[in-house]
Design a protein around this motif. Structure first.
Motif, mmCIF file in Angstrom:
data_model
loop_
_atom_site.group_PDB
_atom_site.id
_atom_site.type_symbol
_atom_site.label_atom_id
_atom_site.label_comp_id
_atom_site.label_asym_id
_atom_site.label_seq_id
_atom_site.Cartn_x
_atom_site.Cartn_y
_atom_site.Cartn_z
ATOM 1 N N VAL A 23 16.549 23.289 26.350
ATOM 2 C CA VAL A 23 15.615 23.786 25.328
ATOM 3 C C VAL A 23 14.182 23.389 25.673
ATOM 4 O O VAL A 23 13.241 24.127 25.360
ATOM 5 N N MET A 24 14.005 22.260 26.365
ATOM 6 C CA MET A 24 12.650 21.826 26.725
ATOM 7 C C MET A 24 12.142 22.501 28.004
ATOM 8 O O MET A 24 10.972 22.354 28.349
ATOM 9 N N GLY A 25 13.036 23.204 28.706
ATOM 10 C CA GLY A 25 12.607 23.849 29.947
ATOM 11 C C GLY A 25 12.302 22.860 31.061
ATOM 12 O O GLY A 25 11.412 23.071 31.874
ATOM 13 N N ILE A 26 13.050 21.752 31.085
ATOM 14 C CA ILE A 26 12.861 20.746 32.137
ATOM 15 C C ILE A 26 13.896 21.035 33.230
ATOM 16 O O ILE A 26 15.102 21.056 32.941
ATOM 17 N N ASP A 27 13.430 21.282 34.456
ATOM 18 C CA ASP A 27 14.391 21.762 35.454
ATOM 19 C C ASP A 27 14.666 20.785 36.597
ATOM 20 O O ASP A 27 15.222 21.157 37.619
ATOM 21 N N ASN A 28 14.333 19.515 36.427
ATOM 22 C CA ASN A 28 14.613 18.514 37.459
ATOM 23 C C ASN A 28 16.128 18.267 37.540
ATOM 24 O O ASN A 28 16.761 17.937 36.532
ATOM 25 N N PRO A 29 16.738 18.450 38.733
ATOM 26 C CA PRO A 29 18.206 18.304 38.846
ATOM 27 C C PRO A 29 18.741 16.917 38.486
ATOM 28 O O PRO A 29 19.941 16.787 38.198
ATOM 29 N N VAL A 30 17.891 15.883 38.474
ATOM 30 C CA VAL A 30 18.374 14.533 38.124
ATOM 31 C C VAL A 30 18.919 14.469 36.691
ATOM 32 O O VAL A 30 19.615 13.529 36.332
ATOM 33 N N HIS A 31 18.607 15.495 35.877
ATOM 34 C CA HIS A 31 19.059 15.509 34.484
ATOM 35 C C HIS A 31 20.412 16.213 34.297
ATOM 36 O O HIS A 31 20.964 16.208 33.196
ATOM 37 N N VAL A 32 20.894 16.883 35.368
ATOM 38 C CA VAL A 32 22.156 17.636 35.222
ATOM 39 C C VAL A 32 23.145 17.386 36.352
ATOM 40 O O VAL A 32 24.319 17.744 36.233
ATOM 41 N N ASP A 33 22.695 16.798 37.450
ATOM 42 C CA ASP A 33 23.525 16.698 38.649
ATOM 43 C C ASP A 33 23.612 15.212 39.057
ATOM 44 O O ASP A 33 22.611 14.604 39.432
ATOM 45 N N ALA A 34 24.825 14.658 38.977
ATOM 46 C CA ALA A 34 25.005 13.223 39.246
ATOM 47 C C ALA A 34 24.598 12.867 40.678
ATOM 48 O O ALA A 34 23.991 11.819 40.916
#
Lengths: 146, 133
Positions: A30-41
């Motif tokens: 929802v915030m449009g933050i696309d850094n992979p550190v937030h979704v990919d271990a």
């Protein structure tokens, strides 16, 4: 009507929140933050984090449950109809990662009147399962016409 | 990563939240205050329509600030804001920032979130820690 200040100095019970990767995903989407550190271990670990890491402002998710009982405490006597969120401050420490258990303890720092408005200043301190401080927060609510 | 100096502008963010953003933000954070998701309720309490969550806009300020440090979530050490107005879905928000001080690894940025003529967040101070290299 004098401003009720009985709650100054009061603490409320700590609130525990376990950090989950899918809640982090919802938040960054929802915030449009696309850094992979937030979704990919793997990406998070490659960047030096213990696991998928929450963005700093995810603090609103894990500390909201601590603030609810504070605002509804009869001793605080918050007039919601005339209340606005006036200010907010966060100081971050250790990063918050998926799987962490975050414990947040709220307290009332001050209640005062200025220019016909009531200022309610609360603090929360959040620590992780190792006792490391992850955030210190100051929440200021303003009530008009006191 | 570019080196930041006092007086530099950070890369601005422009975003127009669609009409469902408050619903998605409510779901993501658990803040279901009806003034954000129910236009009729919002009008009943004297607002022009449903308004964005202030902490959503603060989240955009945090994102823009961290962006100045390459988006590293460790870089943002503190953020302090004052909410000075309401903002609405389906209208563009612009986040701008200017570096006001550099001391060692620490960079202080003054940030503003504006929608139209209204500065909805101002006097926002972000402190970034940007390690050398």
């Amino acid at each position: 009507m004098a401003l009720k200040t009985d709650a100054v100095g009061k603490s409320w019970p700590a609130f525990d929140y376990e950090i989950g990767r899918e809640k982090i995903r919802e938040y960054v989407n929802v915030m449009g933050i696309d850094n992979p550190v937030h979704v990919d271990a793997a990406a998070a670990k490659a960047a030096g984090f213990r696991n998928i890491v929450a963005p700093p402002m995810f603090v609103v998710v894990y500390s909201a449950g601590a603030m609810g009982p504070v605002l509804f405490d009869p001793e605080v006597e918050m007039n919601f109809a005339a209340m606005v969120h006036g200010g907010q401050e966060f100081q971050w420490g250790e990063p918050v990662c998926s799987g962490d258990l975050i414990t947040t303890t709220p307290s009332c720092k001050e209640i005062y009147e200025k220019d016909g408005k009531g200022f309610y200043v609360f603090e929360t301190v959040s620590v992780n399962q190792d006792g490391a401080q992850v955030v210190h927060a100051t929440w200021t609510n303003i009530v008009r016409g006191v | 990563m570019s080196e930041l100096n006092t007086g530099d502008s950070i890369e601005e963010l422009k975003v127009t939240p669609d009409k469902y953003v408050p619903h998605r933000y409510a779901g993501a954070t658990g803040d279901f205050n009806p003034i954000h998701i129910d236009p009729e309720f919002a009008k009943m309490v004297g607002l022009p329509g449903s308004i964005l969550h202030g902490l959503y806009v603060m989240g955009l300020v945090a994102k823009t600030s961290a962006g100045a440090a390459g988006g590293d979530p460790r870089a943002l050490k503190s953020l302090s804001v004052q909410f000075r107005g309401m903002s609405f879905p389906e209208q563009e928000i612009t986040i701008t920032g200017e570096v006001t001080g550099v001391e060692g690894d620490q960079v202080t940025v003054d940030v503003v979130a504006a929608q139209g003529d209204s500065q909805v967040i101002r006097n926002a101070t972000a402190v970034l820690e940007i390690p050398p290299g």
